[in-house]
Scaffold this motif. Structure first.
Motif, PDB file in Angstrom:
ATOM      1  N   VAL A   1       0.853  -1.197   0.000  1.00 45.46           N
ATOM      2  CA  VAL A   1       0.000   0.000   0.000  1.00 45.46           C
ATOM      3  C   VAL A   1       0.884   1.239   0.000  1.00 45.46           C
ATOM      4  N   VAL A   2       0.459   2.252  -0.741  1.00 46.95           N
ATOM      5  CA  VAL A   2       1.093   3.564  -0.681  1.00 46.95           C
ATOM      6  C   VAL A   2       0.159   4.489   0.088  1.00 46.95           C
ATOM      7  N   TYR A   3       0.634   5.005   1.203  1.00 47.34           N
ATOM      8  CA  TYR A   3      -0.133   5.920   2.042  1.00 47.34           C
ATOM      9  C   TYR A   3       0.181   7.337   1.579  1.00 47.34           C
ATOM     10  N   VAL A   4      -0.834   8.038   1.109  1.00 45.17           N
ATOM     11  CA  VAL A   4      -0.652   9.396   0.592  1.00 45.17           C
ATOM     12  C   VAL A   4      -1.105  10.387   1.660  1.00 45.17           C
ATOM     13  N   ALA A   5      -0.161  11.179   2.146  1.00 48.25           N
ATOM     14  CA  ALA A   5      -0.438  12.156   3.207  1.00 48.25           C
ATOM     15  C   ALA A   5      -0.346  13.553   2.609  1.00 48.25           C
ATOM     16  N   PRO A   6      -1.494  14.183   2.295  1.00 45.43           N
ATOM     17  CA  PRO A   6      -1.460  15.500   1.668  1.00 45.43           C
ATOM     18  C   PRO A   6      -1.553  16.668   2.641  1.00 45.43           C
ATOM     19  N   GLY A   7      -1.567  16.376   3.935  1.00 47.34           N
ATOM     20  CA  GLY A   7      -1.690  17.439   4.921  1.00 47.34           C
ATOM     21  C   GLY A   7      -0.361  18.089   5.228  1.00 47.34           C
ATOM     22  N   LEU A   8      -0.389  19.062   6.117  1.00 45.34           N
ATOM     23  CA  LEU A   8       0.843  19.752   6.504  1.00 45.34           C
ATOM     24  C   LEU A   8       1.790  18.792   7.208  1.00 45.34           C
ATOM     25  N   PRO A   9       3.085  18.848   6.912  1.00 43.17           N
ATOM     26  CA  PRO A   9       4.052  18.011   7.637  1.00 43.17           C
ATOM     27  C   PRO A   9       4.155  18.480   9.081  1.00 43.17           C
TER      28      PRO A   9
ATOM     29  N   GLU B   1       4.280  12.063   0.882  1.00 44.64           N
ATOM     30  CA  GLU B   1       3.724  13.323   1.362  1.00 44.64           C
ATOM     31  C   GLU B   1       3.694  14.298   0.196  1.00 44.64           C
ATOM     32  N   THR B   2       2.488  14.619  -0.289  1.00 42.71           N
ATOM     33  CA  THR B   2       2.357  15.471  -1.466  1.00 42.71           C
ATOM     34  C   THR B   2       0.964  16.070  -1.539  1.00 42.71           C
ATOM     35  N   THR B   3       0.870  17.222  -2.181  1.00 38.89           N
ATOM     36  CA  THR B   3      -0.442  17.788  -2.491  1.00 38.89           C
ATOM     37  C   THR B   3      -0.829  17.505  -3.946  1.00 38.89           C
ATOM     38  N   ASP B   4       0.052  16.842  -4.685  1.00 38.25           N
ATOM     39  CA  ASP B   4      -0.235  16.503  -6.078  1.00 38.25           C
ATOM     40  C   ASP B   4      -0.992  15.177  -6.129  1.00 38.25           C
ATOM     41  N   LEU B   5      -2.254  15.212  -5.707  1.00 38.79           N
ATOM     42  CA  LEU B   5      -3.038  13.981  -5.696  1.00 38.79           C
ATOM     43  C   LEU B   5      -3.326  13.490  -7.107  1.00 38.79           C
ATOM     44  N   ALA B   6      -3.556  14.400  -8.038  1.00 36.01           N
ATOM     45  CA  ALA B   6      -3.853  13.993  -9.415  1.00 36.01           C
ATOM     46  C   ALA B   6      -2.668  13.236 -10.011  1.00 36.01           C
ATOM     47  N   GLY B   7      -1.477  13.780  -9.868  1.00 35.11           N
ATOM     48  CA  GLY B   7      -0.289  13.116 -10.395  1.00 35.11           C
ATOM     49  C   GLY B   7      -0.019  11.796  -9.714  1.00 35.11           C
ATOM     50  N   THR B   8      -0.260  11.732  -8.411  1.00 36.59           N
ATOM     51  CA  THR B   8      -0.046  10.489  -7.669  1.00 36.59           C
ATOM     52  C   THR B   8      -1.014   9.407  -8.130  1.00 36.59           C
ATOM     53  N   LEU B   9      -2.267   9.767  -8.334  1.00 35.90           N
ATOM     54  CA  LEU B   9      -3.256   8.808  -8.820  1.00 35.90           C
ATOM     55  C   LEU B   9      -2.893   8.294 -10.211  1.00 35.90           C
ATOM     56  N   ARG B  10      -2.486   9.195 -11.087  1.00 37.86           N
ATOM     57  CA  ARG B  10      -2.190   8.789 -12.465  1.00 37.86           C
ATOM     58  C   ARG B  10      -0.940   7.923 -12.553  1.00 37.86           C
ATOM     59  N   GLY B  11       0.005   8.137 -11.656  1.00 31.68           N
ATOM     60  CA  GLY B  11       1.246   7.373 -11.712  1.00 31.68           C
ATOM     61  C   GLY B  11       1.277   6.165 -10.804  1.00 31.68           C
ATOM     62  N   ALA B  12       0.154   5.851 -10.159  1.00 31.69           N
ATOM     63  CA  ALA B  12       0.143   4.778  -9.157  1.00 31.69           C
ATOM     64  C   ALA B  12       0.266   3.403  -9.797  1.00 31.69           C
ATOM     65  N   SER B  13       1.025   2.536  -9.140  1.00 31.06           N
ATOM     66  CA  SER B  13       1.123   1.130  -9.543  1.00 31.06           C
ATOM     67  C   SER B  13       0.749   0.200  -8.394  1.00 31.06           C
ATOM     68  N   ARG B  14       0.451   0.775  -7.239  1.00 26.40           N
ATOM     69  CA  ARG B  14       0.038   0.002  -6.065  1.00 26.40           C
ATOM     70  C   ARG B  14      -1.216   0.643  -5.477  1.00 26.40           C
ATOM     71  N   PRO B  15      -1.958  -0.101  -4.664  1.00 28.09           N
ATOM     72  CA  PRO B  15      -3.144   0.474  -4.007  1.00 28.09           C
ATOM     73  C   PRO B  15      -2.776   1.705  -3.190  1.00 28.09           C
ATOM     74  N   LEU B  16      -3.687   2.684  -3.184  1.00 30.47           N
ATOM     75  CA  LEU B  16      -3.444   3.948  -2.493  1.00 30.47           C
ATOM     76  C   LEU B  16      -4.436   4.148  -1.362  1.00 30.47           C
ATOM     77  N   LEU B  17      -3.951   4.747  -0.293  1.00 35.28           N
ATOM     78  CA  LEU B  17      -4.806   5.258   0.777  1.00 35.28           C
ATOM     79  C   LEU B  17      -4.504   6.746   0.902  1.00 35.28           C
ATOM     80  N   ILE B  18      -5.492   7.576   0.625  1.00 39.61           N
ATOM     81  CA  ILE B  18      -5.338   9.029   0.718  1.00 39.61           C
ATOM     82  C   ILE B  18      -6.011   9.496   2.001  1.00 39.61           C
ATOM     83  N   ASP B  19      -5.239  10.089   2.907  1.00 44.29           N
ATOM     84  CA  ASP B  19      -5.786  10.521   4.186  1.00 44.29           C
ATOM     85  C   ASP B  19      -5.186  11.889   4.549  1.00 44.29           C
ATOM     86  N   CYS B  20      -5.968  13.002   4.358  1.00 42.52           N
ATOM     87  CA  CYS B  20      -7.347  12.949   3.909  1.00 42.52           C
ATOM     88  C   CYS B  20      -7.614  14.106   2.951  1.00 42.52           C
TER      89      CYS B  20
END
Length: 204
Positions: free
Chosen positions: A53-61, A88-107
């Motif tokens: 799983v790739v955990y995507v954390a788009p919030g403030l570090p 850790e990124t705010t580029d959710l669109a790019g992360t989704l398009r380049g994903a090769s593993r399941p993603l968890l976006i929180d939040c």
């Protein structure tokens, strides 16, 4: 069995393993809930059926200037399995398009807060509405075309009192509209209330 048929058999077996591993390859799930409702924990358990799983954390570090937020981030990190990768990124669109593993976006709520800041919404910088629309539409397009399993967590903010400040009302209204659009493109939508999970049916 010839070498060619052996290779074909190995290929199809590998493909079958991928399908068993990822299940429905385009399944998209939105999990909504209020503060401390248990939505993040449920999302983590939901996506954990996948071995990677790739955990995507788009919030403030985390920052030493905000120990309370740093403690929240540390608690989230401590719950994640060691084999999960964190981005850790705010580029959710790019992360989704380049994903090769399941993603968890929180939040999506913390992501939207940063996007509103980046486009100049808080200071009403000229053209911020257009920039915001472009960011949201880019994300929604990527969500609709996601080719890996993805779970997104978001805040349900429409059940409380009307915020007393314009910035709070703006955040509530935009996030409510975003949740509706994401739900429309999701296979399942779950609502977590006081740790209990309710599956929401067809949209009205």
């Amino acid at each position: 069995m010839t070498k060619l048929t052996q290779r074909l058999a190995a290929f199809f077996e590998a493909a079958a393993r991928v399908m068993r591993q990822y299940g429905r390859t385009r399944e998209k799930v939105l999990i909504l809930g209020g503060v401390r409702s248990g939505k993040s924990r449920h999302a983590e358990r939901f996506i954990a059926r996948h071995p990677e799983v790739v955990y995507v954390a788009p919030g403030l570090p985390p920052s030493p200037d905000d120990p309370e937020w740093a403690a929240r981030v540390a608690a989230h990190r401590a719950r994640r399995p060691e084999n999960w990768r964190t981005v850790e990124t705010t580029d959710l669109a790019g992360t989704l398009r380049g994903a090769s593993r399941p993603l968890l976006i929180d939040c999506l709520g913390t992501w939207l807060s940063r996007v509103l800041d980046e486009v100049g919404a808080w200071t009403q910088t000229e053209g911020w509405e257009l920039r915001l629309d472009e960011r949201l539409e880019d994300f929604l397009s990527a969500w609709d075309s996601a080719h890996v399993p993805v779970v997104a967590v978001s805040n349900e903010v429409g059940s409380g009192v009307v915020p007393g400040f314009a910035s709070g009302r703006l955040f509530r209204d935009v996030l409510g509209a975003l949740n509706t659009r994401v739900a429309a493109g999701s296979d399942r939508v779950l609502l977590v209330v006081a740790g209990r999970v309710v599956e929401l049916g067809e949209r009205g």
